[in-house]
Design a protein around this motif. Structure first.
Motif, PDB file in Angstrom:
ATOM      1  N   ARG A 120       0.400   0.947 -10.837  1.00 45.69           N
ATOM      2  CA  ARG A 120      -0.493  -0.147 -11.213  1.00 45.69           C
ATOM      3  C   ARG A 120      -0.311  -1.324 -10.252  1.00 45.69           C
ATOM      4  O   ARG A 120       0.700  -1.432  -9.560  1.00 45.69           O
ATOM      5  N   ALA A 121      -1.296  -2.209 -10.250  1.00 47.27           N
ATOM      6  CA  ALA A 121      -1.243  -3.379  -9.369  1.00 47.27           C
ATOM      7  C   ALA A 121       0.016  -4.196  -9.594  1.00 47.27           C
ATOM      8  O   ALA A 121       0.647  -4.658  -8.639  1.00 47.27           O
ATOM      9  N   LYS A 122       0.424  -4.348 -10.845  1.00 46.71           N
ATOM     10  CA  LYS A 122       1.636  -5.141 -11.138  1.00 46.71           C
ATOM     11  C   LYS A 122       2.878  -4.503 -10.513  1.00 46.71           C
ATOM     12  O   LYS A 122       3.800  -5.202 -10.118  1.00 46.71           O
ATOM     13  N   ASP A 123       2.879  -3.162 -10.393  1.00 48.41           N
ATOM     14  CA  ASP A 123       4.011  -2.485  -9.749  1.00 48.41           C
ATOM     15  C   ASP A 123       4.050  -2.794  -8.258  1.00 48.41           C
ATOM     16  O   ASP A 123       5.112  -3.048  -7.697  1.00 48.41           O
ATOM     17  N   VAL A 124       2.884  -2.770  -7.628  1.00 50.56           N
ATOM     18  CA  VAL A 124       2.802  -3.056  -6.198  1.00 50.56           C
ATOM     19  C   VAL A 124       3.238  -4.491  -5.934  1.00 50.56           C
ATOM     20  O   VAL A 124       4.032  -4.760  -5.024  1.00 50.56           O
ATOM     21  N   ILE A 125       2.754  -5.424  -6.752  1.00 47.89           N
ATOM     22  CA  ILE A 125       3.076  -6.846  -6.585  1.00 47.89           C
ATOM     23  C   ILE A 125       4.572  -7.093  -6.762  1.00 47.89           C
ATOM     24  O   ILE A 125       5.189  -7.836  -6.001  1.00 47.89           O
ATOM     25  N   SER A 126       5.162  -6.419  -7.745  1.00 46.26           N
ATOM     26  CA  SER A 126       6.589  -6.648  -8.023  1.00 46.26           C
ATOM     27  C   SER A 126       7.519  -5.793  -7.159  1.00 46.26           C
ATOM     28  O   SER A 126       8.730  -5.969  -7.194  1.00 46.26           O
ATOM     29  N   GLY A 127       6.947  -4.860  -6.398  1.00 47.90           N
ATOM     30  CA  GLY A 127       7.770  -3.990  -5.563  1.00 47.90           C
ATOM     31  C   GLY A 127       8.446  -2.882  -6.358  1.00 47.90           C
ATOM     32  O   GLY A 127       9.386  -2.253  -5.893  1.00 47.90           O
ATOM     33  N   ASN A 128       7.962  -2.643  -7.558  1.00 46.04           N
ATOM     34  CA  ASN A 128       8.513  -1.607  -8.432  1.00 46.04           C
ATOM     35  C   ASN A 128       7.856  -0.262  -8.118  1.00 46.04           C
ATOM     36  O   ASN A 128       6.676  -0.193  -7.817  1.00 46.04           O
ATOM     37  N   ASP A 129       8.613   0.816  -8.193  1.00 42.14           N
ATOM     38  CA  ASP A 129       8.068   2.161  -8.008  1.00 42.14           C
ATOM     39  C   ASP A 129       8.269   2.943  -9.302  1.00 42.14           C
ATOM     40  O   ASP A 129       9.355   3.484  -9.550  1.00 42.14           O
ATOM     41  N   PRO A 130       7.222   3.013 -10.150  1.00 42.47           N
ATOM     42  CA  PRO A 130       7.374   3.664 -11.451  1.00 42.47           C
ATOM     43  C   PRO A 130       7.654   5.164 -11.362  1.00 42.47           C
ATOM     44  O   PRO A 130       8.267   5.726 -12.268  1.00 42.47           O
ATOM     45  N   VAL A 131       7.245   5.811 -10.279  1.00 44.34           N
ATOM     46  CA  VAL A 131       7.506   7.248 -10.142  1.00 44.34           C
ATOM     47  C   VAL A 131       8.997   7.484  -9.892  1.00 44.34           C
ATOM     48  O   VAL A 131       9.619   8.333 -10.541  1.00 44.34           O
ATOM     49  N   ILE A 132       9.566   6.732  -8.961  1.00 46.56           N
ATOM     50  CA  ILE A 132      11.017   6.837  -8.726  1.00 46.56           C
ATOM     51  C   ILE A 132      11.772   6.470  -9.995  1.00 46.56           C
ATOM     52  O   ILE A 132      12.743   7.144 -10.368  1.00 46.56           O
ATOM     53  N   ASP A 133      11.335   5.421 -10.688  1.00 48.67           N
ATOM     54  CA  ASP A 133      11.978   5.017 -11.941  1.00 48.67           C
ATOM     55  C   ASP A 133      11.951   6.147 -12.951  1.00 48.67           C
ATOM     56  O   ASP A 133      12.939   6.416 -13.638  1.00 48.67           O
TER      57      ASP A 133
END
Length: 107
Positions: free
Chosen positions: A88-101
């Motif tokens: 999601r856009a919020k993941d890109v903005i925060s530098g989070n990678d939900p798939v790796i998580d």
């Protein structure tokens, strides 16, 4: 590989040979696909040859091989992951990678 489990991470940016690798991986039940659907279809053209047009010198690239997945005509326009984890856009903005998580927390 986490705890003996094997995962391939896919997204809309998974194309060409990477899609083909994911198809073979999924079809043979080697492990799970995690992430988003691939960017191109399991059945596709690839392995391009390149050359220059004689008069204009424009560079052209033409795919010469037809990759038909083991799914044959049943193949869809995308290869769906076994475990859907959207980016999601919020993941890109925060530098989070939900798939790796997901892999770290559930693998």
């Amino acid at each position: 590989m986490m705890n003996g489990r094997v995962y391939i991470l896919t997204s809309k940016a998974t194309f060409s040979s990477a899609t083909w690798f994911a198809v073979i991986f999924k079809y043979n039940k080697i492990g799970k696909l995690v992430g988003e659907p691939t960017g191109n279809a399991p059945n596709h053209y690839g392995n391009p040859i390149e050359g220059n047009l004689t008069n204009s010198k424009i560079i052209v690239s033409i795919s010469k091989d037809d990759y038909v997945s083991p799914y044959g005509a049943k193949a869809k326009k995308i290869l769906k992951p076994d475990i859907y984890v959207p980016l999601r856009a919020k993941d890109v903005i925060s530098g989070n990678d939900p798939v790796i998580d997901w892999v770290v927390n559930n693998g």
